[in-house]
Design a protein around this motif. Structure first.
Motif, PDB file in Angstrom:
ATOM      1  N   MET A   1     -43.418  21.046 -26.133  1.00  0.00           N
ATOM      2  CA  MET A   1     -42.006  20.727 -26.084  1.00  0.00           C
ATOM      3  C   MET A   1     -41.305  21.795 -25.249  1.00  0.00           C
ATOM      4  SD  MET A   1     -39.168  20.255 -29.120  1.00  0.00           S
ATOM      5  CE  MET A   1     -40.013  18.914 -29.858  1.00  0.00           C
ATOM      6  N   VAL A  20     -40.711  14.529 -18.457  1.00  0.00           N
ATOM      7  CA  VAL A  20     -40.517  13.579 -19.559  1.00  0.00           C
ATOM      8  C   VAL A  20     -41.331  12.314 -19.302  1.00  0.00           C
ATOM      9  CG1 VAL A  20     -38.817  12.044 -20.639  1.00  0.00           C
ATOM     10  CG2 VAL A  20     -38.278  14.460 -20.318  1.00  0.00           C
ATOM     11  N   THR A  25     -41.678  16.328 -24.060  1.00  0.00           N
ATOM     12  CA  THR A  25     -40.401  16.183 -24.755  1.00  0.00           C
ATOM     13  C   THR A  25     -39.538  17.383 -24.423  1.00  0.00           C
ATOM     14  OG1 THR A  25     -41.468  15.002 -26.553  1.00  0.00           O
ATOM     15  CG2 THR A  25     -39.308  15.928 -27.010  1.00  0.00           C
ATOM     16  N   GLU A  37     -32.654  15.665 -28.153  1.00  0.00           N
ATOM     17  CA  GLU A  37     -34.042  15.624 -27.736  1.00  0.00           C
ATOM     18  C   GLU A  37     -34.197  14.492 -26.725  1.00  0.00           C
ATOM     19  OE1 GLU A  37     -37.406  16.306 -30.650  1.00  0.00           O
ATOM     20  OE2 GLU A  37     -37.606  14.164 -30.260  1.00  0.00           O
ATOM     21  N   ARG A  39     -36.958  12.181 -24.708  1.00  0.00           N
ATOM     22  CA  ARG A  39     -38.360  11.783 -24.578  1.00  0.00           C
ATOM     23  C   ARG A  39     -38.414  10.419 -23.918  1.00  0.00           C
ATOM     24  NH1 ARG A  39     -38.761   9.857 -30.613  1.00  0.00           N
ATOM     25  NH2 ARG A  39     -37.064  11.198 -31.184  1.00  0.00           N
TER      26      ARG A  39
END
Length: 81
Positions: A1, A20, A25, A37, A39
């Motif tokens: 991440m 992405v 993420t 966030e 994604r």
């Protein structure tokens, strides 16, 4: 991440979008506090699903095609018998 602040995301947005799309993420932060966030969305199938995948998996009885009783039809239509 990947964790980054909003200014960094605005400056290099296309670079992070490529990451992405590759499955990474991104955690967007405001003053090092997580806010959002990012994604990737699930990809659509490129080919349509074939018809008949469940063929033979179940049977429909002949009574399924018979007319419904009057009281059931009345209930669906919102009327009294």
């Amino acid at each position: 991440m990947i964790k980054l602040n909003i200014h960094e995301a605005k400056t290099h947005l296309s670079e992070y979008l490529a990451k992405v799309e590759a499955g990474e993420t991104v955690l967007l932060c405001r003053r090092n506090t997580p806010v959002a966030e990012i994604r990737a969305l699930p990809q659509r199938l490129k080919e349509p699903r074939p018809i008949g995948l469940a063929k033979g998996a179940f049977q429909i009885s002949k009574s399924f095609f018979e007319p419904l009783p009057d009281e059931v039809l009345a209930a669906f239509e919102g009327r009294d018998l």
